[in-house]
Enzyme design. Structure first.
Site, short mmCIF file in Angstrom:
data_model
loop_
_atom_site.label_atom_id
_atom_site.label_comp_id
_atom_site.label_asym_id
_atom_site.label_seq_id
_atom_site.Cartn_x
_atom_site.Cartn_y
_atom_site.Cartn_z
N SER A 14 0.82 -1.22 0.00
CA SER A 14 0.00 0.00 0.00
C SER A 14 0.85 1.26 0.00
O SER A 14 2.07 1.23 0.24
CB SER A 14 -0.94 0.03 1.22
N VAL A 15 0.19 2.37 -0.22
CA VAL A 15 0.83 3.69 -0.22
C VAL A 15 1.39 4.02 1.16
O VAL A 15 2.32 4.83 1.29
CB VAL A 15 -0.20 4.77 -0.65
N LYS A 16 0.87 3.39 2.22
CA LYS A 16 1.28 3.70 3.58
C LYS A 16 2.69 3.24 3.90
O LYS A 16 3.25 3.65 4.93
CB LYS A 16 0.28 3.09 4.57
N ASP A 17 3.28 2.41 3.04
CA ASP A 17 4.69 2.06 3.25
C ASP A 17 5.56 3.32 3.26
O ASP A 17 6.58 3.39 3.94
CB ASP A 17 5.18 1.14 2.12
N ARG A 18 5.15 4.30 2.47
CA ARG A 18 5.93 5.54 2.35
C ARG A 18 6.01 6.28 3.69
O ARG A 18 7.04 6.86 4.03
CB ARG A 18 5.32 6.45 1.29
#
Length: 457
Positions: free
Chosen positions: A45-49
């Site tokens: 997901s984008v939340k890895d960033r």
């Protein structure tokens, strides 16, 4: 000789996700529509960033000590991003999740070594049972623990300002006219939009919000109205996080659960993109906004797709769950046409009133699509149009129908859900079915729909 391409840790593989052109779900939109596919990140997901970004920020500030514990309220994806980074940096994790989240998310976090605490969804943010309150209490009670703070930590939007925004600008070579994303903590849309608008202030930023969230009301009125429950996960809020910066948002579109989930399932079946429910919400809202703009092929819109459908197998991709919640998509209009096959009786604008009346009587119909020589739609002529013309006192039977034809026609595609016909019929219209080339493939009336549904019962 080629240089080896080896990452020191999986954290180095975060970002640089692909930009993929959409080709089917965007029918009727002439602008180029691109998807930023964030499930290609290691944690899906984008939340890895923001996971590693918030940990590094806490390390730099001295809040996070060696061997410490990271506590966070999460819908699952931020937890995964934090857990992966914590595993590599040697921290423990405790995540607090609302009970509406999927089993797949809970099991995934536990597989990453996290402790997961489940709290009720249907409580106010300041209720001691809410996942915000419980996570705060756990952080206070656990020795050497911190709250990562995705709802207030500016490392969240900053991560997107430093990575997501520059990636999109580079991947589009600066040729982007709209950035469209769902709004949860607000970090993704705020940080990305800030960077993009610094490059080109004319880029339109559109936030997509679930029905039930208070963001839409706040954007329109500046007031925090009531929030109520919804099924789509990871987006919308019942309070205003300080990571949500509306000064970078130009418009907001609100999308309901069913529309979100139906589009989610279409994305994998029509585009091969196995995405989660908030992605379907973002695409559905984007399509609605783009159709209203009526942009031509010179324009480009980028939609951010936050996560993978893998964590929603037991929900969105389960027919039983979709049916139980009233979300299962209806059959496409093409199925109704297949069950009731019949030739399309059409007219040309050069036909006379007498010819059209004769054709209507011969075929026992009350309206006819008017088409060009190539079969594309011009408009519709009905028995009411003919009656009004003849009663006007100037009616002549050998008069061509070109100036009687109505252009106010409700068109639908073969892949459109049958549910969409309800709105068409409520306006007293019929549904003219046209393909991608605007060629007429059928016409559907109320009695056609009644007959179809009666035979299904």
């Amino acid at each position: 000789m080629a240089m080896p391409q080896i990452h020191d840790t999986i954290l180095d593989a975060i970002g640089n996700t692909p930009l993929v052109r959409l080709n089917r779900v965007n029918r009727g939109v002439r602008a180029q529509v691109l998807a930023k596919v964030e499930y290609m990140n290691p944690g899906g997901s984008v939340k890895d960033r923001i996971g590693i970004a918030m940990i590094e920020d806490a390390e730099r500030s001295g809040r996070l000590k060696p061997g410490g514990t990271i506590v966070e309220p999460t819908s699952g994806n931020t937890g995964a991003g934090l857990a992966i980074a914590a595993a590599i940096r040697g921290y423990k994790t405790i995540f607090v999740m609302p009970d509406k989240m999927s089993d797949e998310k809970i099991r995934y976090l536990r597989a990453l070594g996290a402790k997961v605490v489940i709290t009720p969804t249907a409580v106010e943010p300041d209720d001691p049972r809410s996942y915000y309150s419980v996570s705060k209490r756990l952080a206070e009670e656990t020795p050497n623990a911190i709250l990562a703070g995705q709802y207030w930590n500016q490392a969240n939007p900053d991560a997107h300002y430093r990575s997501t925004g520059p990636e999109i600008w580079r991947q589009t070579a600066g040729k982007i006219d709209a950035f469209i994303a769902g709004m949860g903590t607000g970090g993704t849309i705020s940080g990305t939009a800030k960077f993009l608008k610094e490059q080109n202030p004319n880029i339109q930023v559109v936030g997509i919000d679930p029905v039930g969230s208070l963001y839409t009301e706040y954007f329109r009125t500046g007031q925090l109205g009531p929030a109520f429950g919804y099924k789509v996960e990871g987006v919308g809020e019942d309070f205003l996080p300080t990571t949500m910066h509306f000064q970078y948002v130009d418009d907001v579109v609100q999308v309901g659960d069913k529309e979100s989930f139906v589009m989610t399932r279409r994305m994998v079946r029509e585009e091969g993109l196995f995405v989660g429910g908030s992605c379907g919400m973002a695409v559905a809202g984007a399509m609605r906004w783009l159709r209203a703009q009526n942009w031509d092929e010179s324009k480009t819109a980028v939609i951010l797709l936050p996560d993978s459908g893998v964590r929603y197998i037991s929900k969105i991709f389960s027919d039983d769950w979709m049916r139980e919640n009233g979300f299962l998509e209806s059959e496409p209009i093409s199925q109704l046409l297949d069950i009731r096959p019949r030739a399309v009786i059409s007219a040309k604008a050069t036909h006379t009133v007498a010819q059209v009346i004769q054709d209507m009587k011969a075929n026992d119909i009350s309206q006819m699509p008017v088409v060009r020589d190539d079969g594309t739609l011009v408009g519709l002529i009905t028995e009411v149009d003919l009656l009004d013309y003849l009663l006007s006192g100037a009616g002549q039977m050998d008069h061509q129908i070109s100036d009687i034809v109505s252009s106010a026609v409700a068109t639908v595609g073969p892949d459109t859900s049958i549910d969409a016909l309800t709105e068409v019929f409520s306006r007293g219209q019929v549904g003219v079915v046209v393909d991608e080339s605007e060629v007429v493939r059928g016409i559907i009336t109320k009695i056609d729909m009644i007959d179809y549904l009666a035979n299904k019962a």
